[in-house]
Design a protein around this motif. Structure first.
Motif, PDB file in Angstrom:
ATOM      1  N   ARG A 131       1.450  12.601  -8.298  1.00 45.14           N
ATOM      2  CA  ARG A 131       0.461  13.546  -9.449  1.00 45.14           C
ATOM      3  C   ARG A 131       0.504  15.321  -8.417  1.00 45.14           C
ATOM      4  NH1 ARG A 131      -5.068  11.272  -9.736  1.00 45.14           N
ATOM      5  NH2 ARG A 131      -5.593  13.376 -10.644  1.00 45.14           N
ATOM      6  N   TRP A 132       0.922  15.472  -7.478  1.00 48.27           N
ATOM      7  CA  TRP A 132       1.289  17.033  -6.793  1.00 48.27           C
ATOM      8  C   TRP A 132       2.424  17.220  -6.683  1.00 48.27           C
ATOM      9  CZ3 TRP A 132      -2.239  12.661  -5.470  1.00 48.27           C
ATOM     10  CH2 TRP A 132      -3.978  12.898  -6.138  1.00 48.27           C
ATOM     11  N   LYS A 133       3.395  17.880  -7.008  1.00 42.73           N
ATOM     12  CA  LYS A 133       4.419  18.580  -6.450  1.00 42.73           C
ATOM     13  C   LYS A 133       4.799  18.341  -4.956  1.00 42.73           C
ATOM     14  CE  LYS A 133       7.626  21.920  -7.000  1.00 42.73           C
ATOM     15  NZ  LYS A 133       7.991  23.338  -7.702  1.00 42.73           N
ATOM     16  N   VAL A 134       4.921  18.713  -4.372  1.00 41.57           N
ATOM     17  CA  VAL A 134       4.804  18.824  -2.620  1.00 41.57           C
ATOM     18  C   VAL A 134       4.955  17.502  -2.313  1.00 41.57           C
ATOM     19  CG1 VAL A 134       4.378  20.267  -0.407  1.00 41.57           C
ATOM     20  CG2 VAL A 134       4.242  21.498  -2.050  1.00 41.57           C
ATOM     21  N   LEU A 135       3.131  16.833  -2.020  1.00 45.18           N
ATOM     22  CA  LEU A 135       2.772  15.931  -1.635  1.00 45.18           C
ATOM     23  C   LEU A 135       3.512  15.065  -2.279  1.00 45.18           C
ATOM     24  CD1 LEU A 135       1.270  14.405   0.658  1.00 45.18           C
ATOM     25  CD2 LEU A 135      -0.509  13.964  -1.257  1.00 45.18           C
ATOM     26  N   GLY A 136       3.973  15.021  -3.294  1.00 46.45           N
ATOM     27  CA  GLY A 136       5.154  14.559  -4.127  1.00 46.45           C
ATOM     28  C   GLY A 136       6.891  14.065  -4.030  1.00 46.45           C
ATOM     29  N   ILE A 137       6.930  15.061  -3.230  1.00 47.34           N
ATOM     30  CA  ILE A 137       8.468  15.561  -2.579  1.00 47.34           C
ATOM     31  C   ILE A 137       8.090  14.862  -1.210  1.00 47.34           C
ATOM     32  CG2 ILE A 137      10.227  16.788  -1.834  1.00 47.34           C
ATOM     33  CD1 ILE A 137       9.069  18.343  -4.307  1.00 47.34           C
ATOM     34  N   ILE A 138       7.669  15.083  -0.830  1.00 49.92           N
ATOM     35  CA  ILE A 138       7.464  14.274   0.541  1.00 49.92           C
ATOM     36  C   ILE A 138       7.785  12.726   0.478  1.00 49.92           C
ATOM     37  CG2 ILE A 138       6.033  13.974   2.289  1.00 49.92           C
ATOM     38  CD1 ILE A 138       4.755  17.160   2.315  1.00 49.92           C
ATOM     39  N   GLY A 142       0.756  -1.379   0.252  1.00 45.29           N
ATOM     40  CA  GLY A 142       0.146   0.155  -0.130  1.00 45.29           C
ATOM     41  C   GLY A 142       1.014   1.155  -0.132  1.00 45.29           C
ATOM     42  N   CYS A 143       1.559   1.673   0.850  1.00 43.80           N
ATOM     43  CA  CYS A 143       2.856   2.173   1.089  1.00 43.80           C
ATOM     44  C   CYS A 143       3.454   2.407  -0.510  1.00 43.80           C
ATOM     45  CB  CYS A 143       3.882   2.233   2.095  1.00 43.80           C
ATOM     46  SG  CYS A 143       3.355   2.623   3.323  1.00 43.80           S
ATOM     47  N   SER A 144       4.224   1.329  -1.430  1.00 49.63           N
ATOM     48  CA  SER A 144       4.781   2.257  -2.662  1.00 49.63           C
ATOM     49  C   SER A 144       3.856   2.446  -3.358  1.00 49.63           C
ATOM     50  CB  SER A 144       5.056   0.473  -3.200  1.00 49.63           C
ATOM     51  OG  SER A 144       4.197  -0.406  -3.257  1.00 49.63           O
ATOM     52  N   LEU A 145       2.084   1.841  -3.433  1.00 47.97           N
ATOM     53  CA  LEU A 145       1.047   2.412  -4.058  1.00 47.97           C
ATOM     54  C   LEU A 145       0.687   4.054  -4.315  1.00 47.97           C
ATOM     55  CD1 LEU A 145      -1.551  -0.560  -4.591  1.00 47.97           C
ATOM     56  CD2 LEU A 145      -0.075   0.630  -5.972  1.00 47.97           C
ATOM     57  N   ILE A 146       0.814   3.929  -2.513  1.00 52.71           N
ATOM     58  CA  ILE A 146       0.769   5.980  -1.964  1.00 52.71           C
ATOM     59  C   ILE A 146       1.509   6.248  -2.825  1.00 52.71           C
ATOM     60  CG2 ILE A 146       0.515   7.338  -0.176  1.00 52.71           C
ATOM     61  CD1 ILE A 146      -1.009   4.997   1.624  1.00 52.71           C
ATOM     62  N   THR A 147       3.266   6.038  -2.613  1.00 48.43           N
ATOM     63  CA  THR A 147       4.286   6.924  -3.777  1.00 48.43           C
ATOM     64  C   THR A 147       3.753   7.220  -4.767  1.00 48.43           C
ATOM     65  OG1 THR A 147       5.681   6.181  -2.022  1.00 48.43           O
ATOM     66  CG2 THR A 147       6.838   6.779  -4.096  1.00 48.43           C
ATOM     67  N   ALA A 148       2.998   6.087  -5.699  1.00 49.15           N
ATOM     68  CA  ALA A 148       3.095   6.198  -7.361  1.00 49.15           C
ATOM     69  C   ALA A 148       2.079   6.959  -7.522  1.00 49.15           C
ATOM     70  CB  ALA A 148       2.952   4.849  -7.799  1.00 49.15           C
ATOM     71  N   LYS A 191       8.270  11.182  -2.112  1.00 53.83           N
ATOM     72  CA  LYS A 191       9.944  10.146  -1.922  1.00 53.83           C
ATOM     73  C   LYS A 191      11.012  10.004  -1.586  1.00 53.83           C
ATOM     74  CE  LYS A 191       9.992  12.494  -7.455  1.00 53.83           C
ATOM     75  NZ  LYS A 191       8.512  13.328  -7.080  1.00 53.83           N
ATOM     76  N   VAL A 192      10.944  11.229  -0.504  1.00 53.44           N
ATOM     77  CA  VAL A 192      11.773  11.364   0.873  1.00 53.44           C
ATOM     78  C   VAL A 192      11.159   9.933   1.387  1.00 53.44           C
ATOM     79  CG1 VAL A 192      12.662  12.735   2.969  1.00 53.44           C
ATOM     80  CG2 VAL A 192      11.621  13.780   0.736  1.00 53.44           C
ATOM     81  N   LEU A 193      10.198   9.745   1.497  1.00 53.90           N
ATOM     82  CA  LEU A 193       9.829   8.606   2.974  1.00 53.90           C
ATOM     83  C   LEU A 193       9.823   7.355   2.293  1.00 53.90           C
ATOM     84  CD1 LEU A 193       6.180   9.811   3.800  1.00 53.90           C
ATOM     85  CD2 LEU A 193       8.705  10.423   5.345  1.00 53.90           C
ATOM     86  N   SER A 194       9.994   7.772   0.734  1.00 54.87           N
ATOM     87  CA  SER A 194      10.038   6.198  -0.324  1.00 54.87           C
ATOM     88  C   SER A 194      11.326   6.124  -0.015  1.00 54.87           C
ATOM     89  CB  SER A 194       9.571   6.908  -1.469  1.00 54.87           C
ATOM     90  OG  SER A 194      10.180   5.450  -2.388  1.00 54.87           O
ATOM     91  N   VAL A 195      12.415   6.647   0.142  1.00 52.89           N
ATOM     92  CA  VAL A 195      14.221   6.111  -0.108  1.00 52.89           C
ATOM     93  C   VAL A 195      14.092   6.127   1.293  1.00 52.89           C
ATOM     94  CG1 VAL A 195      15.766   7.335   0.132  1.00 52.89           C
ATOM     95  CG2 VAL A 195      14.393   8.218  -1.168  1.00 52.89           C
TER      96      VAL A 195
END
Length: 500
Positions: free
Chosen positions: A76-83, A66-72, A85-89
């Protein structure tokens, strides 16, 4: 003209912004794909280690995927996407490290579990002043042997000697003492004996320097099977019995040796109680192989771990399915890796049998060497060997508690490596996995009870030492009966309250 330039610049900026957004989205999708792959690998490792209950494995799998799907989705959103990404790493790195630790855990546990063999070292000995330096140089010697003991390994050694074209003239003896005395008195020029048997002489007056009086010129290691317990004594499907044998020697724990620590540990998975019974090393009891002749319990170990276990089964009338053999000296090194252990005492004492250590009422913090001194001491106590057994149980309990604390994490692989090098058990990995899943799923708060039997010091002949009298501890039969009564309660799934 300026307006036209501004419009072109604006379009260029929009294109650049769009490209940057696309690049961020693509990088986010790549990270989510990597996170997904790592999540799948993590789920496989969790399943592979087998210590986690199915319900938790399923929940963990759903959360990780589920976390990997949420990352994907959030790309679509810049700020949320950056956050994300960091959490994904961060999450991916944690999972990679987690996979490594799970792999280490599986490997180390596999190294020490399911062990059903023991190693005997059988040697040919001569007097230390003998000129012979090799087996070939004793060709034609008279050689003492003990055919009634360790017959299988003796036959293997005789075959090895014969295959080397060495001819010896054999003379048979009925006890360890008789064979060694025959060599010392020059009735024979050599003897064949299991190395573990020589431990018997450490307790005997006049034989303290035996190691300097005889010399091994040839030896072989023989691996033998340890038979499963097939006793008909009392048992209960809810009760798991483990014989903890502590040896105090160099070398791997599967080497046949005297057992200086003899603790029976029983777990009742229904009442959630653990009962530990300590039996002194000098307890004067019939061995499972001695046809009713009494011996010191510690000597049972020289005939194999199964002899020690069967002897205790006979004493208390209960089935003991598993054994855990610990090289106590090496195992205590884990204490330093844990940063020491805390043991609470209700007395003050100065311990000097194997070192100098002063203990006091209240909490005592021990490093590995101090814990070893504390575990070996018996001369400072009126109860002697009985108190030593209690001390050893306190050390084991303290190590278990410390290993369940956060300090375990900092030296995890080092601790597991030390434990696996100095401990073996015939309990299968699957059984340990079953118990771990039970503990995790129910979060059991075990009630640990302990009881030590004692006896009266005496001097008596033993099965292993023949006519030579040794210090022994004659059991207090009422205490043996009390220990048996506690075990009967456990096998009836009753709550035990030990009072000593």
């Amino acid at each position: 003209m300026a307006s036209k330039v501004w419009i072109m610049s604006s379009k260029t900026a929009k294109k650049r912004k769009k490209k940057n957004s696309q690049a961020l989205m693509i990088s986010g999708l790549v990270l989510s794909a990597v996170q997904f792959i790592v999540s799948v690998v993590m789920i496989v490792f969790i399943h592979y280690i087998g210590l986690i209950p199915t319900s938790i494995k399923v929940a963990a799998g759903i959360i990780l995927i589920g976390c990997s799907l949420i990352t994907a989705i959030t790309q679509r959103w810049k700020v949320l996407g950056i956050i994300t990404k960091v959490l994904s790493v961060i999450l991916s790195v944690i999972m990679v490290v987690g996979c490594a630790y799970l792999g280490f855990t599986r490997g180390y546990l596999g190294k020490m579990t399911g062990k059903k063999t023991q190693t005997d070292i059988v040697g040919v000995y001569v007097l230390s002043g003998d000129v012979a330096q090799s087996l070939e140089e004793i060709n034609g010697y008279t050689c003492g042997r003990i055919p009634t003991l360790d017959s299988d390994n003796l036959e293997k050694m005789l075959d090895d000697i014969s295959n080397k074209d060495v001819a010896l003239s054999y003379k048979d003896y009925t006890s360890i003492m008789d064979a060694v005395d025959a060599l010392l008195n020059k009735e024979v020029k050599s003897i064949i004996i299991n190395e573990s048997y020589l431990g018997v002489f450490e307790d005997m007056d006049g034989y303290e320097n035996l190691e300097s009086r005889i010399r091994c010129i040839y030896s072989e290691k023989y691996v033998t099977q340890v038979e499963d317990s097939n006793s008909k004594y009392m048992s209960n499907e809810n009760v798991i019995g483990i014989y903890i044998s502590g040896i105090d020697t160099s070398g791997p724990p599967n080497t046949t040796s005297r057992s200086d620590v003899n603790i029976l540990l029983f777990m009742n998975t229904k009442t959630h109680q653990i009962l530990m019974i300590n039996t002194p090393r000098d307890y004067y009891v019939p061995l499972s192989i001695s046809n009713g002749v009494r011996d010191k319990l510690t000597h049972a170990g020289i005939y194999g771990i199964d002899c020690s276990r069967e002897t205790l089964e006979m004493l208390y009338g209960i089935n003991v399915e598993y054994y855990l053999k610990v090289n106590f000296t090496g195992f205590l090194n884990v204490i330093d890796a844990l940063g020491g252990v805390d043991i609470t005492l209700d007395y003050d004492a100065t311990l000097s049998q194997t070192g100098n250590l002063t203990v006091h009422k209240g909490v005592n913090h021990f490093n590995a060497q101090q814990a070893l001194t504390f575990s070996r001491e018996r001369h400072a106590y009126a109860d002697g060997d009985r108190q030593r057994g209690k001390n050893q149980m306190m050390v084991i309990n303290a190590v278990i508690k410390k290993m369940a604390s956060p300090s375990m994490i900092t030296n995890y692989t080092s601790i597991l490596n030390t434990v696996s090098d100095n401990m073996i058990t015939n309990m299968s990995y699957d059984k340990i996995s079953e118990l771990a899943q039970l503990q995790i799923s129910k979060n059991i708060d075990w009630d640990i009870q302990s009881y030590s039997v004692s006896g009266e010091g005496a001097s008596a002949t033993t099965f292993s030492a023949g006519k030579q009298k040794l210090y022994v501890m004659v059991p207090y039969e009422d205490q043996v009966k009390q220990a048996t009564a506690y075990l009967e309660q456990m096998c009836r799934d009753e709550i035990i309250n030990v009072s000593e």
